[in-house]
Design a protein around this motif. Structure first.
Motif, PDB file in Angstrom:
ATOM      1  N   VAL A 190      -4.412  -6.799   0.900  1.00 10.18           N
ATOM      2  CA  VAL A 190      -4.514  -5.363   1.175  1.00 10.18           C
ATOM      3  C   VAL A 190      -5.757  -4.728   0.560  1.00 10.18           C
ATOM      4  O   VAL A 190      -5.894  -3.510   0.553  1.00 10.18           O
ATOM      5  N   LEU A 236      -2.551   2.248   5.470  1.00 10.79           N
ATOM      6  CA  LEU A 236      -2.108   3.599   5.106  1.00 10.79           C
ATOM      7  C   LEU A 236      -2.220   4.534   6.308  1.00 10.79           C
ATOM      8  O   LEU A 236      -1.355   5.376   6.528  1.00 10.79           O
ATOM      9  N   GLY A 295      -6.180  -2.371   3.379  1.00  7.53           N
ATOM     10  CA  GLY A 295      -5.262  -1.429   2.755  1.00  7.53           C
ATOM     11  C   GLY A 295      -5.391  -0.012   3.294  1.00  7.53           C
ATOM     12  O   GLY A 295      -4.386   0.589   3.707  1.00  7.53           O
ATOM     13  N   VAL A 341       0.822  -1.219   0.000  1.00  7.07           N
ATOM     14  CA  VAL A 341       0.000   0.000   0.000  1.00  7.07           C
ATOM     15  C   VAL A 341       0.853   1.266   0.000  1.00  7.07           C
ATOM     16  O   VAL A 341       0.319   2.368   0.069  1.00  7.07           O
TER      17      VAL A 341
END
Length: 145
Positions: free
Chosen positions: A130, A139, A135, A19
């Motif tokens: 992800v 982040l 995902g 990611v």
């Protein structure tokens, strides 16, 4: 079955890098994001690099990125590589090998269970791992550090 810490970390590193987009975090940054010792992360990253799953560049502007092979890697293959292909139990090891070793049915049953575990992970790729909601959460973890 319980995974080794290095296997767990390897999967999390691959997911984190999947990611990362254009950014190339350093091993130190990835270790901090995951709250693991740098030395442990460095060993895992070195093994992932050896397997061709991660690209690492040193120096200014360097960092880690997921290779094309890493993005499509089978989770089962990654787990096998880190866990090894040994038996779930060590029937022959140590000072006192199991006296049932030559006629034991448990060893075969455990081996089949282990293979079923790996087989269930084989179709899953790092990219699959992800997909939302994982995902976007990864982040956020990277930004919170």
């Amino acid at each position: 079955m319980r995974l080794l810490r290095s296997t767990d970390l390897a999967l999390r590193v691959l997911m984190r890098l999947a990611v990362a987009g254009e950014s190339t975090p350093t091993t130190r940054e990835v270790a901090a994001d995951m709250d693991v010792p740098y030395t442990h992360a460095a060993k895992v990253v070195a093994e992932l690099q050896h397997q061709g799953l991660v690209d690492a560049r040193r120096g200014r502007g360097g960092g880690l990125s997921l290779s094309a092979k890493g993005r499509t890697a089978s989770v089962g293959a990654v787990v096998r590589a880190f866990e090894g292909d040994g038996d779930v139990v060590d029937c022959e090891g140590g000072a006192s090998p199991c006296p049932l070793n030559s006629a034991c049915r448990l060893r075969g049953a455990l081996r089949r269970a282990q293979e079923a575990f790996y087989a269930s992970l084989d179709p899953l790729t790092v990219a699959d791992m992800v997909a939302a909601p994982t995902g976007p959460l990864l982040l956020e973890i990277g930004r919170a550090s």
